[in-house]
Design a protein around this motif. Sequence first.
Motif, mmCIF file in Angstrom:
data_model
loop_
_atom_site.group_PDB
_atom_site.id
_atom_site.type_symbol
_atom_site.label_atom_id
_atom_site.label_comp_id
_atom_site.label_asym_id
_atom_site.label_seq_id
_atom_site.Cartn_x
_atom_site.Cartn_y
_atom_site.Cartn_z
ATOM 1 N N UNK A 1 -1.910 -4.341 -2.327
ATOM 2 C CA UNK A 1 -1.079 -4.660 -3.489
ATOM 3 C C UNK A 1 0.268 -3.952 -3.383
ATOM 4 N N UNK A 2 0.248 -2.692 -3.005
ATOM 5 C CA UNK A 2 1.493 -1.936 -2.842
ATOM 6 C C UNK A 2 2.398 -2.599 -1.806
ATOM 7 N N UNK A 3 1.826 -2.933 -0.660
ATOM 8 C CA UNK A 3 2.628 -3.528 0.417
ATOM 9 C C UNK A 3 3.153 -4.911 0.030
ATOM 10 N N UNK A 4 2.324 -5.696 -0.641
ATOM 11 C CA UNK A 4 2.730 -7.062 -0.991
ATOM 12 C C UNK A 4 3.669 -7.115 -2.196
ATOM 13 N N UNK A 5 3.401 -6.309 -3.203
ATOM 14 C CA UNK A 5 4.146 -6.397 -4.460
ATOM 15 C C UNK A 5 5.247 -5.352 -4.590
ATOM 16 N N UNK A 6 5.037 -4.160 -4.057
ATOM 17 C CA UNK A 6 6.008 -3.084 -4.262
ATOM 18 C C UNK A 6 7.130 -3.089 -3.237
ATOM 19 N N UNK A 7 6.890 -3.654 -2.066
ATOM 20 C CA UNK A 7 7.941 -3.658 -1.043
ATOM 21 C C UNK A 7 9.213 -4.334 -1.535
ATOM 22 N N UNK A 8 9.138 -5.482 -2.199
ATOM 23 C CA UNK A 8 10.379 -6.073 -2.726
ATOM 24 C C UNK A 8 11.062 -5.165 -3.758
ATOM 25 N N UNK A 9 10.264 -4.463 -4.554
ATOM 26 C CA UNK A 9 10.849 -3.546 -5.536
ATOM 27 C C UNK A 9 11.546 -2.376 -4.842
ATOM 28 N N UNK A 10 10.946 -1.913 -3.772
ATOM 29 C CA UNK A 10 11.551 -0.844 -2.967
ATOM 30 C C UNK A 10 12.906 -1.315 -2.428
ATOM 31 N N UNK A 11 12.931 -2.515 -1.867
ATOM 32 C CA UNK A 11 14.178 -3.066 -1.326
ATOM 33 C C UNK A 11 15.226 -3.273 -2.424
ATOM 34 N N UNK A 12 14.765 -3.707 -3.594
ATOM 35 C CA UNK A 12 15.683 -3.882 -4.720
ATOM 36 C C UNK A 12 16.291 -2.535 -5.136
ATOM 37 N N UNK A 13 15.475 -1.511 -5.140
ATOM 38 C CA UNK A 13 15.957 -0.178 -5.506
ATOM 39 C C UNK A 13 17.006 0.307 -4.512
ATOM 40 N N UNK A 14 16.763 0.036 -3.237
ATOM 41 C CA UNK A 14 17.747 0.430 -2.222
ATOM 42 C C UNK A 14 19.066 -0.308 -2.426
ATOM 43 N N UNK A 15 18.979 -1.623 -2.658
ATOM 44 C CA UNK A 15 20.193 -2.426 -2.862
ATOM 45 C C UNK A 15 20.946 -2.022 -4.121
ATOM 46 N N UNK A 16 20.199 -1.597 -5.133
ATOM 47 C CA UNK A 16 20.809 -1.183 -6.397
ATOM 48 C C UNK A 16 21.275 0.269 -6.351
ATOM 49 N N UNK A 17 21.185 0.855 -5.170
ATOM 50 C CA UNK A 17 21.580 2.250 -4.981
ATOM 51 C C UNK A 17 20.847 3.178 -5.945
ATOM 52 N N UNK A 18 19.522 3.016 -5.960
ATOM 53 C CA UNK A 18 18.644 3.864 -6.773
ATOM 54 C C UNK A 18 17.691 4.612 -5.834
#
Length: 83
Positions: free
Chosen positions: A25-42
């Motif tokens: 679940x972490x790999x499938x669902x959280x990875x996009x959130x991780x990438x979004x956080x990086x792009x949002x400079x968070x």
Amino acid sequence: MNEYLSKSNDALCEMRLVVEGAIVLYEDEATPLYNMALKAEMPEVASAFDIIGRALVSLRENIILMDEACRKEIEKQAVKSNN
């Protein structure tokens, strides 16, 4: 002792299934959130996701080690009871 080992083995199997599911679940669902956080400079948010992922993997490794130790003890007790 055998009942304790049996219950421990069952609990470890259940914990492993739970943590494996959590990792998927972490790999499938959280990875996009991780990438979004990086792009949002968070970086704090991205770091939190990374820490959670590492914690899940570490937990899985510990459960695997405990499961192996439990199985070895079950085998050892079986040999003792057969002698």
